[in-house]
Design a protein around this motif. Structure first.
Motif, PDB file in Angstrom:
ATOM      1  N   PHE A   1      -6.531  -7.208   0.553  1.00  0.00           N
ATOM      2  CA  PHE A   1      -5.916  -6.123   1.320  1.00  0.00           C
ATOM      3  C   PHE A   1      -4.401  -6.295   1.348  1.00  0.00           C
ATOM      4  CE2 PHE A   1     -10.216  -5.690   2.845  1.00  0.00           C
ATOM      5  CZ  PHE A   1     -10.342  -4.339   3.065  1.00  0.00           C
ATOM      6  N   PRO A   2      -3.647  -5.202   1.501  1.00  0.00           N
ATOM      7  CA  PRO A   2      -4.068  -3.795   1.467  1.00  0.00           C
ATOM      8  C   PRO A   2      -4.614  -3.406   0.107  1.00  0.00           C
ATOM      9  CG  PRO A   2      -1.663  -3.960   1.466  1.00  0.00           C
ATOM     10  CD  PRO A   2      -2.197  -5.328   1.702  1.00  0.00           C
ATOM     11  N   LYS A   3      -5.519  -2.403   0.084  1.00  0.00           N
ATOM     12  CA  LYS A   3      -6.124  -2.034  -1.197  1.00  0.00           C
ATOM     13  C   LYS A   3      -6.092  -0.539  -1.462  1.00  0.00           C
ATOM     14  CE  LYS A   3     -10.086  -3.922  -0.805  1.00  0.00           C
ATOM     15  NZ  LYS A   3     -11.317  -4.418  -1.365  1.00  0.00           N
ATOM     16  N   ALA A   4      -6.203  -0.207  -2.731  1.00  0.00           N
ATOM     17  CA  ALA A   4      -6.274   1.197  -3.133  1.00  0.00           C
ATOM     18  C   ALA A   4      -7.685   1.494  -3.622  1.00  0.00           C
ATOM     19  CB  ALA A   4      -5.255   1.481  -4.240  1.00  0.00           C
ATOM     20  N   MET A   5      -8.221   2.662  -3.273  1.00  0.00           N
ATOM     21  CA  MET A   5      -9.555   3.034  -3.733  1.00  0.00           C
ATOM     22  C   MET A   5      -9.656   4.544  -3.930  1.00  0.00           C
ATOM     23  SD  MET A   5     -11.658   2.377  -0.211  1.00  0.00           S
ATOM     24  CE  MET A   5     -13.181   2.800  -1.059  1.00  0.00           C
ATOM     25  N   MET A   6     -10.678   4.961  -4.646  1.00  0.00           N
ATOM     26  CA  MET A   6     -10.870   6.390  -4.923  1.00  0.00           C
ATOM     27  C   MET A   6     -12.031   6.967  -4.129  1.00  0.00           C
ATOM     28  SD  MET A   6     -10.526   6.818  -9.014  1.00  0.00           S
ATOM     29  CE  MET A   6     -11.309   5.269  -9.452  1.00  0.00           C
ATOM     30  N   VAL A   7     -11.888   8.208  -3.701  1.00  0.00           N
ATOM     31  CA  VAL A   7     -13.018   8.924  -3.121  1.00  0.00           C
ATOM     32  C   VAL A   7     -12.999  10.368  -3.617  1.00  0.00           C
ATOM     33  CG1 VAL A   7     -12.858   7.577  -0.963  1.00  0.00           C
ATOM     34  CG2 VAL A   7     -11.852   9.859  -1.055  1.00  0.00           C
ATOM     35  N   SER A   8     -14.115  11.025  -3.459  1.00  0.00           N
ATOM     36  CA  SER A   8     -14.144  12.481  -3.587  1.00  0.00           C
ATOM     37  C   SER A   8     -14.731  13.024  -2.293  1.00  0.00           C
ATOM     38  CB  SER A   8     -14.993  12.918  -4.783  1.00  0.00           C
ATOM     39  OG  SER A   8     -15.281  14.306  -4.656  1.00  0.00           O
ATOM     40  N   ALA A   9     -13.867  13.534  -1.452  1.00  0.00           N
ATOM     41  CA  ALA A   9     -14.350  14.096  -0.181  1.00  0.00           C
ATOM     42  C   ALA A   9     -15.239  15.300  -0.460  1.00  0.00           C
ATOM     43  CB  ALA A   9     -13.163  14.483   0.698  1.00  0.00           C
ATOM     44  N   LEU A  10     -14.883  16.043  -1.508  1.00  0.00           N
ATOM     45  CA  LEU A  10     -15.623  17.253  -1.872  1.00  0.00           C
ATOM     46  C   LEU A  10     -17.052  16.916  -2.277  1.00  0.00           C
ATOM     47  CD1 LEU A  10     -14.884  20.323  -2.261  1.00  0.00           C
ATOM     48  CD2 LEU A  10     -14.723  19.798  -4.705  1.00  0.00           C
TER      49      LEU A  10
ATOM     50  N   GLU B   1     -18.208   3.533   0.851  1.00  0.00           N
ATOM     51  CA  GLU B   1     -17.417   2.393   0.402  1.00  0.00           C
ATOM     52  C   GLU B   1     -16.139   2.273   1.235  1.00  0.00           C
ATOM     53  OE1 GLU B   1     -18.903   4.584  -1.455  1.00  0.00           O
ATOM     54  OE2 GLU B   1     -20.059   3.564  -3.021  1.00  0.00           O
ATOM     55  N   ALA B   2     -15.527   3.413   1.511  1.00  0.00           N
ATOM     56  CA  ALA B   2     -14.303   3.386   2.313  1.00  0.00           C
ATOM     57  C   ALA B   2     -14.596   2.818   3.703  1.00  0.00           C
ATOM     58  CB  ALA B   2     -13.702   4.790   2.424  1.00  0.00           C
ATOM     59  N   TRP B   3     -15.720   3.249   4.270  1.00  0.00           N
ATOM     60  CA  TRP B   3     -16.103   2.755   5.595  1.00  0.00           C
ATOM     61  C   TRP B   3     -16.415   1.255   5.550  1.00  0.00           C
ATOM     62  CZ3 TRP B   3     -15.370   3.189  10.380  1.00  0.00           C
ATOM     63  CH2 TRP B   3     -16.254   2.677  11.342  1.00  0.00           C
ATOM     64  N   ALA B   4     -17.047   0.833   4.482  1.00  0.00           N
ATOM     65  CA  ALA B   4     -17.351  -0.602   4.326  1.00  0.00           C
ATOM     66  C   ALA B   4     -16.062  -1.422   4.294  1.00  0.00           C
ATOM     67  CB  ALA B   4     -18.167  -0.834   3.048  1.00  0.00           C
ATOM     68  N   GLU B   5     -15.044  -0.885   3.636  1.00  0.00           N
ATOM     69  CA  GLU B   5     -13.753  -1.593   3.577  1.00  0.00           C
ATOM     70  C   GLU B   5     -13.111  -1.663   4.961  1.00  0.00           C
ATOM     71  OE1 GLU B   5     -12.894  -3.252   1.171  1.00  0.00           O
ATOM     72  OE2 GLU B   5     -13.707  -2.363  -0.660  1.00  0.00           O
ATOM     73  N   VAL B   6     -13.182  -0.547   5.685  1.00  0.00           N
ATOM     74  CA  VAL B   6     -12.630  -0.518   7.046  1.00  0.00           C
ATOM     75  C   VAL B   6     -13.336  -1.564   7.905  1.00  0.00           C
ATOM     76  CG1 VAL B   6     -12.438   0.853   9.166  1.00  0.00           C
ATOM     77  CG2 VAL B   6     -11.871   1.901   6.959  1.00  0.00           C
ATOM     78  N   GLU B   7     -14.664  -1.610   7.782  1.00  0.00           N
ATOM     79  CA  GLU B   7     -15.431  -2.560   8.597  1.00  0.00           C
ATOM     80  C   GLU B   7     -15.128  -4.008   8.211  1.00  0.00           C
ATOM     81  OE1 GLU B   7     -19.627  -1.158   8.562  1.00  0.00           O
ATOM     82  OE2 GLU B   7     -19.228  -1.094  10.731  1.00  0.00           O
ATOM     83  N   ALA B   8     -15.034  -4.259   6.909  1.00  0.00           N
ATOM     84  CA  ALA B   8     -14.739  -5.628   6.448  1.00  0.00           C
ATOM     85  C   ALA B   8     -13.375  -6.072   6.981  1.00  0.00           C
ATOM     86  CB  ALA B   8     -14.746  -5.681   4.919  1.00  0.00           C
ATOM     87  N   LEU B   9     -12.416  -5.154   6.900  1.00  0.00           N
ATOM     88  CA  LEU B   9     -11.064  -5.466   7.354  1.00  0.00           C
ATOM     89  C   LEU B   9     -11.041  -5.760   8.852  1.00  0.00           C
ATOM     90  CD1 LEU B   9      -7.995  -5.599   6.823  1.00  0.00           C
ATOM     91  CD2 LEU B   9      -7.906  -3.134   7.219  1.00  0.00           C
ATOM     92  N   THR B  10     -11.668  -4.890   9.626  1.00  0.00           N
ATOM     93  CA  THR B  10     -11.594  -5.056  11.081  1.00  0.00           C
ATOM     94  C   THR B  10     -12.399  -6.267  11.544  1.00  0.00           C
ATOM     95  OG1 THR B  10     -13.357  -3.433  11.346  1.00  0.00           O
ATOM     96  CG2 THR B  10     -11.127  -2.630  11.552  1.00  0.00           C
TER      97      THR B  10
END
Lengths: 323, 323
Positions: free
Chosen positions: B229-238, B245-254
């Motif tokens: 961290f900090p990290k860059a990642m890709m998502v498609s909200a659409l 995966e984004a949530w998993a990163e948030v949880e791992a970080l916190t």
């Protein structure tokens, strides 16, 4: 310190008194602040200098310009004060005007007064001190006060708010560097001065001047501008070329503004702005008193530990603030 | 209004009570401010939501991301509140979150609460209100509070100062657009999310993600970051890809930050910062009282006419300020 004597000394144009007055104004000590307020109130009213704001990034030849321009003004029998607002000074400990040797000739003139930027504080504090220093210089009978800034962040706005004429100093540049000057800063300028129009750089200076003249024509017309303003022009501070012309433009601009009523209007707006800033500063200055500071630290600790609600604690603190 | 009842309603997770509480907090009226302070003090302490700051300029798909990310969180049984800090709102009358239909699905969920940005005030005021709204949402039992900003001027800093995790949302871009994100903002980010990694834009998203991953590696290591961290990642909200995966990163970080003590440390710093801002706001709020306003206008007129010295007038005003 006898404030009346100090005020009299400043009013008589004594440089030592002026320097002492500015030192008093720059002090953060509470008793000094009270004395400074007393001093400002004791000064003779009604003396006005021409306040010229001057912005330029490092490398454009600002010191050389101030030296040459200042010497030219002194040659015309005018008294010239140079002050500075340096937003970077809190970090660097004063990076502009810190060294009077940068303006070797000017600093030795009896009719010149050069004061380095007050350092080690936030921009609001520097602005307040500079504004008060301008008042002292006016009371001391200076005809022109040059207020210099390196133009980082908000400092141009601050200088423009206390100037009658705002000059932006630029160096000759490649065509696409026009982008480097923010539109907001262009819009503040009354006169854009392209310095270093000498030697090899002369063709580039001409081109840069034409580019900015074109860009200025695209800006929205301001009511306080006579025909032809804001304008771009070239000087060589090194070869002392174009300085008389620059001064002639400043004079033409200010005469027109005086005649049309814009001068008085701008001065009134400056005073209002200063007053509003001074009120905010005076309110926030209460937090710097030792007793307030101690109470703040203790409350902040309680808040950090979750023992007090931040909003409630802040409200309580302000309500019981001891003046 | 019975403040105790309102506090109880909020503590019970009633959305109408929460909405009324936030309206109370947003009011500039003096009696409302007093009630708001009372309300904040009456709320249950110790409930913590995960505060996620989310910044992204218009066009990066912020609404779509919040909608998809929020729905995913609700699918996991979490309660999600969405607040906004919009620095442009004083001019535009609220340009983000002004229209709940932008988040059509989320706004209809029982476990979601969406609140448009408070408008018509300066950034300091908006920040104070949003911070208090965060506290209300936490007391109401929300698990995640998303604080959205469009990232103009200082608004990212303000959001970062009240967030546990700061996400920067970007759209796929050409290689040289990396320059467009200021270094200071990069340095605040915990996770950079490249949105729109779908369809034609997928290759560009990959490239942009790699560019930012590289740029992040060049930043100075912060003690509060675990490895990676900090990290860059890709998502498609659409297409709802990468959200888990984004949530998993948030949880791992916190989780790491909690375990290492950085979480508590950051929360304490947030509370201190909030307290200091609240003290300044409370001091300056004294100027908004009708009596103070009238006195200020009168003094300002005298100053503008040259009948009073700005510094002296300001000092006198503050000294005799009636609380």
């Amino acid at each position: 310190m006898n404030i009346d004597d100090l005020a009299k000394g400043i009013a008589a144009g004594e440089r030592r008194a002026l320097a002492r007055g500015i030192t008093l104004i720059e002090s953060g000590r509470e008793d000094h602040r009270a004395q400074a307020t007393e001093l400002l109130a004791a000064l003779p009213k009604g003396r006005e200098a021409l306040r010229i704001g001057l912005s330029g990034t490092p490398g454009v030849g600002k010191s050389t310009f101030i030296e040459s321009f200042g010497m030219m003004l002194i040659g015309r029998g005018l008294k010239v004060a140079v002050l500075a607002i340096d937003p970077s000074s809190s970090r660097s400990g004063g990076s502009i005007l810190g060294d009077k040797t940068r303006m070797d000739l000017l600093s030795r003139e009896r009719d010149a007064f050069i004061r380095p930027s007050p350092s080690q504080t936030h921009l609001g504090g520097v602005a307040r001190r500079t504004r008060e220093a301008v008042t002292l210089c006016e009371a001391a009978g200076f005809d022109v006060v040059l207020i210099e800034t390196v133009g980082v962040g908000q400092s141009e706005t601050v200088v423009a708010e206390m100037s009658d004429v705002f000059m932006l100093l630029l160096a000759p540049a490649g065509g696409d560097e026009l982008q480097g000057v923010k539109r907001g800063i262009m819009e503040m300028a009354d006169i854009i001065v392209i310095n270093k129009a000498d030697g090899d750089l002369k063709p580039a200076a001409s081109r840069t001047c034409a580019d900015y003249a074109g860009a200025l024509r695209l800006l929205r017309k301001r009511p306080q501008d006579p025909k032809g303003f804001p304008k771009a022009m070239m000087v060589s501070a090194l070869e002392e070329n174009g300085l008389d012309e620059a001064w002639a433009e400043v004079e033409a601009l200010t005469e027109w503004r005086r005649a049309e009523g814009f001068w008085q209007h701008a001065r009134a707006a400056q005073a209002r702005y200063w007053f509003e800033q001074a009120v905010k500063q005076a309110l926030l200055a209460q937090l710097e008193k030792p007793k307030a500071k101690a109470a703040l630290t203790e409350l902040s600790d309680r808040v950090a530990q979750g023992l007090a609600d931040p909003t409630k604690a802040a409200q309580d603190f302000v309500t019981q603030l001891d003046r």
